[in-house]
Motif scaffolding. Structure first.
Motif, PDB file in Angstrom:
ATOM      1  N   LYS A  15      -5.813   6.754  16.590  1.00  0.00           N
ATOM      2  CA  LYS A  15      -6.425   5.806  17.497  1.00  0.00           C
ATOM      3  C   LYS A  15      -7.178   4.751  16.687  1.00  0.00           C
ATOM      4  CE  LYS A  15      -7.416   8.923  21.355  1.00  0.00           C
ATOM      5  NZ  LYS A  15      -8.461   9.428  22.222  1.00  0.00           N
ATOM      6  N   SER A  16      -6.564   3.698  16.353  1.00  0.00           N
ATOM      7  CA  SER A  16      -7.262   2.641  15.618  1.00  0.00           C
ATOM      8  C   SER A  16      -6.581   1.311  15.889  1.00  0.00           C
ATOM      9  CB  SER A  16      -7.277   2.942  14.116  1.00  0.00           C
ATOM     10  OG  SER A  16      -5.959   2.949  13.627  1.00  0.00           O
ATOM     11  N   GLY A  17      -7.182   0.229  15.382  1.00  0.00           N
ATOM     12  CA  GLY A  17      -6.644  -1.107  15.578  1.00  0.00           C
ATOM     13  C   GLY A  17      -7.183  -1.751  16.836  1.00  0.00           C
ATOM     14  N   TYR A  18      -6.536  -2.824  17.243  1.00  0.00           N
ATOM     15  CA  TYR A  18      -6.950  -3.571  18.424  1.00  0.00           C
ATOM     16  C   TYR A  18      -6.521  -2.794  19.659  1.00  0.00           C
ATOM     17  CZ  TYR A  18      -7.941  -7.612  21.317  1.00  0.00           C
ATOM     18  OH  TYR A  18      -8.461  -8.456  22.248  1.00  0.00           O
ATOM     19  N   ILE A  19      -7.472  -2.213  20.357  1.00  0.00           N
ATOM     20  CA  ILE A  19      -7.173  -1.267  21.423  1.00  0.00           C
ATOM     21  C   ILE A  19      -7.320  -1.881  22.812  1.00  0.00           C
ATOM     22  CG2 ILE A  19      -7.837   0.944  22.428  1.00  0.00           C
ATOM     23  CD1 ILE A  19      -9.001   1.483  19.525  1.00  0.00           C
ATOM     24  N   PHE A  20      -8.449  -2.523  23.042  1.00  0.00           N
ATOM     25  CA  PHE A  20      -8.766  -3.022  24.369  1.00  0.00           C
ATOM     26  C   PHE A  20      -8.621  -4.543  24.425  1.00  0.00           C
ATOM     27  CE2 PHE A  20     -11.399   0.863  23.885  1.00  0.00           C
ATOM     28  CZ  PHE A  20     -10.742   1.634  24.832  1.00  0.00           C
ATOM     29  N   SER A  21      -7.882  -5.029  25.403  1.00  0.00           N
ATOM     30  CA  SER A  21      -7.618  -6.460  25.514  1.00  0.00           C
ATOM     31  C   SER A  21      -8.868  -7.274  25.826  1.00  0.00           C
ATOM     32  CB  SER A  21      -6.554  -6.722  26.583  1.00  0.00           C
ATOM     33  OG  SER A  21      -7.000  -6.267  27.850  1.00  0.00           O
ATOM     34  N   ASP A  22      -9.906  -6.642  26.372  1.00  0.00           N
ATOM     35  CA  ASP A  22     -11.128  -7.369  26.730  1.00  0.00           C
ATOM     36  C   ASP A  22     -12.251  -7.188  25.699  1.00  0.00           C
ATOM     37  OD1 ASP A  22     -11.513  -4.706  27.379  1.00  0.00           O
ATOM     38  OD2 ASP A  22     -12.513  -5.100  29.284  1.00  0.00           O
ATOM     39  N   VAL A  23     -11.910  -6.677  24.521  1.00  0.00           N
ATOM     40  CA  VAL A  23     -12.881  -6.538  23.434  1.00  0.00           C
ATOM     41  C   VAL A  23     -12.371  -7.371  22.261  1.00  0.00           C
ATOM     42  CG1 VAL A  23     -14.044  -4.959  21.847  1.00  0.00           C
ATOM     43  CG2 VAL A  23     -13.545  -4.230  24.187  1.00  0.00           C
ATOM     44  N   SER A  24     -12.995  -8.519  22.076  1.00  0.00           N
ATOM     45  CA  SER A  24     -12.593  -9.439  21.022  1.00  0.00           C
ATOM     46  C   SER A  24     -12.916  -8.876  19.648  1.00  0.00           C
ATOM     47  CB  SER A  24     -13.334 -10.777  21.205  1.00  0.00           C
ATOM     48  OG  SER A  24     -13.215 -11.568  20.050  1.00  0.00           O
ATOM     49  N   GLU A  25     -12.026  -9.109  18.697  1.00  0.00           N
ATOM     50  CA  GLU A  25     -12.278  -8.678  17.317  1.00  0.00           C
ATOM     51  C   GLU A  25     -13.514  -9.360  16.738  1.00  0.00           C
ATOM     52  OE1 GLU A  25      -8.836  -8.011  14.646  1.00  0.00           O
ATOM     53  OE2 GLU A  25      -7.678  -8.815  16.334  1.00  0.00           O
ATOM     54  N   ASN A  26     -13.951 -10.453  17.339  1.00  0.00           N
ATOM     55  CA  ASN A  26     -15.147 -11.170  16.876  1.00  0.00           C
ATOM     56  C   ASN A  26     -16.434 -10.682  17.535  1.00  0.00           C
ATOM     57  OD1 ASN A  26     -13.543 -12.841  15.240  1.00  0.00           O
ATOM     58  ND2 ASN A  26     -13.100 -14.171  16.979  1.00  0.00           N
ATOM     59  N   ALA A  27     -16.321  -9.812  18.505  1.00  0.00           N
ATOM     60  CA  ALA A  27     -17.508  -9.313  19.209  1.00  0.00           C
ATOM     61  C   ALA A  27     -18.306  -8.397  18.285  1.00  0.00           C
ATOM     62  CB  ALA A  27     -17.094  -8.553  20.467  1.00  0.00           C
ATOM     63  N   TRP A  28     -19.632  -8.459  18.368  1.00  0.00           N
ATOM     64  CA  TRP A  28     -20.490  -7.664  17.486  1.00  0.00           C
ATOM     65  C   TRP A  28     -20.272  -6.167  17.669  1.00  0.00           C
ATOM     66  CZ3 TRP A  28     -23.848  -4.149  19.507  1.00  0.00           C
ATOM     67  CH2 TRP A  28     -24.211  -4.302  20.849  1.00  0.00           C
ATOM     68  N   TYR A  29     -19.807  -5.756  18.844  1.00  0.00           N
ATOM     69  CA  TYR A  29     -19.637  -4.348  19.161  1.00  0.00           C
ATOM     70  C   TYR A  29     -18.215  -3.840  18.927  1.00  0.00           C
ATOM     71  CZ  TYR A  29     -18.442  -6.929  23.395  1.00  0.00           C
ATOM     72  OH  TYR A  29     -17.936  -7.850  24.267  1.00  0.00           O
ATOM     73  N   TYR A  30     -17.322  -4.693  18.472  1.00  0.00           N
ATOM     74  CA  TYR A  30     -15.909  -4.342  18.287  1.00  0.00           C
ATOM     75  C   TYR A  30     -15.731  -3.059  17.474  1.00  0.00           C
ATOM     76  CZ  TYR A  30     -11.074  -4.636  16.677  1.00  0.00           C
ATOM     77  OH  TYR A  30      -9.757  -4.353  16.380  1.00  0.00           O
ATOM     78  N   GLN A  31     -16.339  -2.988  16.288  1.00  0.00           N
ATOM     79  CA  GLN A  31     -16.186  -1.821  15.415  1.00  0.00           C
ATOM     80  C   GLN A  31     -16.780  -0.566  16.047  1.00  0.00           C
ATOM     81  OE1 GLN A  31     -13.695  -2.725  13.606  1.00  0.00           O
ATOM     82  NE2 GLN A  31     -14.561  -1.846  11.750  1.00  0.00           N
ATOM     83  N   TYR A  32     -17.908  -0.729  16.746  1.00  0.00           N
ATOM     84  CA  TYR A  32     -18.549   0.421  17.381  1.00  0.00           C
ATOM     85  C   TYR A  32     -17.641   1.013  18.464  1.00  0.00           C
ATOM     86  CZ  TYR A  32     -22.623  -1.535  15.066  1.00  0.00           C
ATOM     87  OH  TYR A  32     -23.487  -2.030  14.125  1.00  0.00           O
ATOM     88  N   ILE A  33     -17.049   0.152  19.267  1.00  0.00           N
ATOM     89  CA  ILE A  33     -16.156   0.615  20.327  1.00  0.00           C
ATOM     90  C   ILE A  33     -14.925   1.286  19.720  1.00  0.00           C
ATOM     91  CG2 ILE A  33     -14.587  -0.180  22.153  1.00  0.00           C
ATOM     92  CD1 ILE A  33     -16.804  -2.173  22.953  1.00  0.00           C
ATOM     93  N   ASN A  34     -14.345   0.662  18.701  1.00  0.00           N
ATOM     94  CA  ASN A  34     -13.166   1.254  18.078  1.00  0.00           C
ATOM     95  C   ASN A  34     -13.476   2.606  17.444  1.00  0.00           C
ATOM     96  OD1 ASN A  34     -11.412  -0.709  18.836  1.00  0.00           O
ATOM     97  ND2 ASN A  34     -11.092  -1.561  16.815  1.00  0.00           N
ATOM     98  N   THR A  35     -14.628   2.722  16.801  1.00  0.00           N
ATOM     99  CA  THR A  35     -15.008   3.991  16.177  1.00  0.00           C
ATOM    100  C   THR A  35     -15.233   5.065  17.232  1.00  0.00           C
ATOM    101  OG1 THR A  35     -15.967   2.861  14.277  1.00  0.00           O
ATOM    102  CG2 THR A  35     -16.682   5.124  14.671  1.00  0.00           C
ATOM    103  N   ALA A  36     -15.974   4.735  18.277  1.00  0.00           N
ATOM    104  CA  ALA A  36     -16.227   5.711  19.348  1.00  0.00           C
ATOM    105  C   ALA A  36     -14.914   6.121  20.016  1.00  0.00           C
ATOM    106  CB  ALA A  36     -17.209   5.138  20.366  1.00  0.00           C
ATOM    107  N   TYR A  37     -14.006   5.187  20.163  1.00  0.00           N
ATOM    108  CA  TYR A  37     -12.689   5.493  20.727  1.00  0.00           C
ATOM    109  C   TYR A  37     -11.897   6.398  19.782  1.00  0.00           C
ATOM    110  CZ  TYR A  37      -7.973   4.876  22.538  1.00  0.00           C
ATOM    111  OH  TYR A  37      -6.705   5.106  23.030  1.00  0.00           O
ATOM    112  N   ALA A  38     -11.914   6.078  18.504  1.00  0.00           N
ATOM    113  CA  ALA A  38     -11.171   6.858  17.511  1.00  0.00           C
ATOM    114  C   ALA A  38     -11.640   8.305  17.458  1.00  0.00           C
ATOM    115  CB  ALA A  38     -11.300   6.208  16.131  1.00  0.00           C
TER     116      ALA A  38
END
Length: 129
Positions: free
Chosen positions: A1-24
């Protein structure tokens, strides 16, 4: 589970990495297969599910033998979504989710302060603080 996952979470958003990590790590899911709703609210039962998933990662046994027996002391336990019952029971039984004397209020929005307290209580339980 990694990479660009959610279409409404921009890679430029400050929380992008946090969301991806919690998802992973399986702590969070989206509101659908490819959307997260980062500006949405979180209910107390959703917070309990995420906290219980994080507790498992910390090595805590989150199984409750009879979740409904644990929850039956609260008047509103029948309003808890079936998918959240065991997590809410775990959080209530271990003092992670605050309750008043008679209700859990599972569908109320949780505040940032409540989330911070829940995570703090869970980390204490895990002997990580």
């Amino acid at each position: 589970k990694s990479g660009y996952i959610f279409s409404d979470v921009s890679e430029n958003a400050w929380y992008y990495q946090y969301i991806n990590t919690a998802y992973a790590y399986g702590i969070i899911n989206g509101v659908s297969e490819n959307t997260f709703n980062p500006s949405g609210t979180i209910t107390r039962e959703e917070a309990a599910v995420m906290t219980s998933r994080a507790a498992k990662l910390c090595g805590i046994d989150t199984n409750i033998a009879s979740p409904l027996d644990t929850l039956a002391q609260f008047y509103d336990y029948v309003t808890i979504s079936p998918w959240a019952e065991s997590s809410v029971a775990f959080c209530c039984a271990n003092g992670i989710l605050s309750t008043d004397d008679s209700n859990i209020n599972p569908h109320e929005c949780v505040t940032r302060a409540e989330i911070a307290c829940m995570l703090y209580n869970m980390l204490i339980l895990a002997n990580l603080l």
